[in-house]
Scaffold this motif. Structure first.
Motif, PDB file in Angstrom:
ATOM      1  N   GLU A 169     -15.200  53.363  74.918  1.00  0.00           N
ATOM      2  CA  GLU A 169     -14.312  52.852  73.875  1.00  0.00           C
ATOM      3  C   GLU A 169     -15.018  52.840  72.517  1.00  0.00           C
ATOM      4  N   LEU A 170     -16.294  52.485  72.507  1.00  0.00           N
ATOM      5  CA  LEU A 170     -17.057  52.492  71.260  1.00  0.00           C
ATOM      6  C   LEU A 170     -17.203  53.907  70.713  1.00  0.00           C
ATOM      7  N   VAL A 262     -36.805  41.068  71.541  1.00  0.00           N
ATOM      8  CA  VAL A 262     -35.498  41.613  71.162  1.00  0.00           C
ATOM      9  C   VAL A 262     -34.445  40.519  71.330  1.00  0.00           C
ATOM     10  N   PRO A 263     -33.650  40.212  70.281  1.00  0.00           N
ATOM     11  CA  PRO A 263     -32.597  39.190  70.397  1.00  0.00           C
ATOM     12  C   PRO A 263     -31.565  39.577  71.463  1.00  0.00           C
ATOM     13  N   LYS A 264     -31.065  38.557  72.170  1.00  0.00           N
ATOM     14  CA  LYS A 264     -30.085  38.786  73.226  1.00  0.00           C
ATOM     15  C   LYS A 264     -28.969  37.759  73.124  1.00  0.00           C
ATOM     16  N   ILE A 265     -27.733  38.251  73.227  1.00  0.00           N
ATOM     17  CA  ILE A 265     -26.591  37.355  73.291  1.00  0.00           C
ATOM     18  C   ILE A 265     -25.789  37.693  74.549  1.00  0.00           C
ATOM     19  N   THR A 266     -25.112  36.697  75.093  1.00  0.00           N
ATOM     20  CA  THR A 266     -24.327  36.871  76.318  1.00  0.00           C
ATOM     21  C   THR A 266     -22.846  36.736  75.998  1.00  0.00           C
ATOM     22  N   ILE A 267     -22.055  37.710  76.441  1.00  0.00           N
ATOM     23  CA  ILE A 267     -20.613  37.715  76.193  1.00  0.00           C
ATOM     24  C   ILE A 267     -19.888  37.585  77.524  1.00  0.00           C
ATOM     25  N   PRO A 268     -19.001  36.590  77.666  1.00  0.00           N
ATOM     26  CA  PRO A 268     -18.236  36.460  78.913  1.00  0.00           C
ATOM     27  C   PRO A 268     -17.177  37.552  79.038  1.00  0.00           C
ATOM     28  N   VAL A 269     -17.021  38.071  80.236  1.00  0.00           N
ATOM     29  CA  VAL A 269     -16.042  39.133  80.502  1.00  0.00           C
ATOM     30  C   VAL A 269     -14.898  38.552  81.309  1.00  0.00           C
ATOM     31  N   ARG A 270     -13.697  38.693  80.801  1.00  0.00           N
ATOM     32  CA  ARG A 270     -12.507  38.260  81.528  1.00  0.00           C
ATOM     33  C   ARG A 270     -11.347  39.166  81.141  1.00  0.00           C
ATOM     34  N   THR A 271     -10.309  39.153  81.926  1.00  0.00           N
ATOM     35  CA  THR A 271      -9.153  40.028  81.708  1.00  0.00           C
ATOM     36  C   THR A 271      -8.542  39.786  80.331  1.00  0.00           C
ATOM     37  N   GLY A 272      -8.294  40.900  79.621  1.00  0.00           N
ATOM     38  CA  GLY A 272      -7.636  40.804  78.325  1.00  0.00           C
ATOM     39  C   GLY A 272      -8.581  40.825  77.136  1.00  0.00           C
ATOM     40  N   ASN A 274     -11.118  42.465  74.583  1.00  0.00           N
ATOM     41  CA  ASN A 274     -11.489  43.795  74.103  1.00  0.00           C
ATOM     42  C   ASN A 274     -12.980  43.778  73.780  1.00  0.00           C
ATOM     43  N   LEU A 275     -13.781  44.236  74.733  1.00  0.00           N
ATOM     44  CA  LEU A 275     -15.233  44.142  74.588  1.00  0.00           C
ATOM     45  C   LEU A 275     -15.757  45.020  73.465  1.00  0.00           C
ATOM     46  N   ALA A 276     -15.133  46.165  73.239  1.00  0.00           N
ATOM     47  CA  ALA A 276     -15.604  47.063  72.182  1.00  0.00           C
ATOM     48  C   ALA A 276     -15.514  46.394  70.817  1.00  0.00           C
ATOM     49  N   ILE A 278     -15.396  43.179  70.260  1.00  0.00           N
ATOM     50  CA  ILE A 278     -16.333  42.050  70.246  1.00  0.00           C
ATOM     51  C   ILE A 278     -17.743  42.527  69.949  1.00  0.00           C
ATOM     52  N   ILE A 279     -18.137  43.652  70.541  1.00  0.00           N
ATOM     53  CA  ILE A 279     -19.479  44.193  70.299  1.00  0.00           C
ATOM     54  C   ILE A 279     -19.602  44.669  68.852  1.00  0.00           C
ATOM     55  N   GLU A 280     -18.550  45.261  68.305  1.00  0.00           N
ATOM     56  CA  GLU A 280     -18.572  45.641  66.889  1.00  0.00           C
ATOM     57  C   GLU A 280     -18.780  44.408  66.013  1.00  0.00           C
ATOM     58  N   ALA A 281     -18.058  43.335  66.317  1.00  0.00           N
ATOM     59  CA  ALA A 281     -18.202  42.091  65.541  1.00  0.00           C
ATOM     60  C   ALA A 281     -19.606  41.522  65.687  1.00  0.00           C
TER      61      ALA A 281
END
Length: 342
Positions: A169-170, A262-272, A274-276, A278-281
């Motif tokens: 998607e990216l 290296v900085p690390k952030i965790t993003i929760p994945v759930r239905t609906g 839009n990870l792409a 979110i990663i852009e943001a």
């Protein structure tokens, strides 16, 4: 973790833009196992107590000028001691002619003699940079590496969570793929961690249900990149009610790889979700933070200002209430005095 064992002299000639004075037929068989470059100054005087035979030997203006003052027998003897079977090659800088004694000794051991138009410092820098990259200690990480707005983002997470689909998607949104599934990382310097793809997986992306696709063929050369600096790690984690995720942006962690944090952030994945997007943001927010703007600090500042305003309003309301109570008390006292007079 593994180490690239060697680089051929042919690779060095191509990437450091060197000329070949002698030994073109030996370039492929001569290998380089260390990025260190030797400047054999003391060796020209006959000092061989410590001679790094496995290094590229670089001769500049100083070494060539000194050799011109030596007799043919002395220089030939020194060059024969320097031309060892383990020595990869000799390089002469500044477009200088290599001494005949060097060529004679190199022919005996089948050693290439190379040259460059550049100054000694420049050719030394070019060779060192190339060899540092190729011979650096490497580590293989499971994940997907993408270039988002010029930032190298390593997407990690459990198998099947959607890393490759998010990378696709990216790519469709104009960003670039570096590596899918397996990322080779190495330390370029004290603060820089570089990531690239294994040769067998370069430009390829695996999508479950479709199979392997060639991103360069489908989306063009602008959709891929050979390597990039790993600036941020984004970990995809399955959402659960029990799990705690950062909501204010002040919970960034660091992952220590080699000597680089290296900085690390965790993003929760759930239905609906839009990870792409979110990663852009996340990429844009990380860049903004790097430039000195932090939305979390802005929120904290606004919250503190609101608390101060509310505190002042509370004090003002309290003062007005006290004034009203005093006024009412004065009225009651006045009525009581009038009653007593009557």
């Amino acid at each position: 973790m593994f180490l690239t064992e060697s680089v051929t002299v042919a690779d060095l000639v191509k990437n450091a833009r060197l000329d070949v004075y002698y030994g073109k037929e030996y370039l492929e068989e001569r290998t380089i196992s260390t990025a260190d470059i030797s400047r054999p100054g003391l060796e020209l005087t006959g000092f061989f107590n410590y001679y790094p035979v496995k290094r590229i030997q670089l001769l500049g203006i100083t070494e060539i000028s000194y050799s011109k003052g030596m007799s043919h027998e002395e220089l030939l003897d020194v060059m024969q001691q320097m031309c060892q079977p383990q020595t990869p090659a000799f390089v002469v800088s500044t477009q200088l002619d290599p001494p005949e004694e060097l060529l004679e000794a190199a022919k005996e051991q089948h050693l290439p003699v190379l040259g460059s138009k550049l100054t000694t410092s420049r050719v030394l820098s070019n060779m060192t940079n190339y060899l540092d990259d190729k011979l650096a200690e490497r580590k293989s990480l499971h994940g997907v590496l993408v270039d988002v707005y010029g930032l190298g983002i390593l997407i990690t997470g459990d198998s099947g969570i959607g890393k490759s689909e998010t990378a696709l998607e990216l790519v469709k949104r104009g960003h670039r793929l570096i590596a899918d599934d397996r990322v080779e990382v190495y330390q370029q310097d004290e603060q820089t961690l570089m990531g690239t793809a294994p040769a067998i997986l370069r430009h390829l992306l695996e999508i479950r249900g479709i199979g392997i696709i060639d991103v360069m063929t489908l989306f063009g050369a602008g959709a891929v990149r050979s390597q990039t600096k790993v600036a941020l790690i984004i970990h995809l984690a399955n959402y659960t009610k029990e799990a705690k995720f950062d909501r204010l942006g002040n919970g960034t962690q660091n992952v220590h790889i080699f000597d680089v944090d290296v900085p690390k952030i965790t993003i929760p994945v759930r239905t609906g979700r839009n990870l792409a997007i979110i990663i852009e943001a996340a990429a844009m927010n990380f860049r903004a933070q790097s430039m000195g703007y932090d939305a979390t600090e802005t929120f904290d500042r606004n919250l503190n200002n609101l608390i101060k305003v509310n505190s002042k309003n509370d004090e003002k309301h309290k003062e007005e209430q006290e004034h009203l109570e005093e006024k009412n008390k004065d009225l009651i006292d006045g009525r009581d005095k009038d009653s007593d007079k009557k």
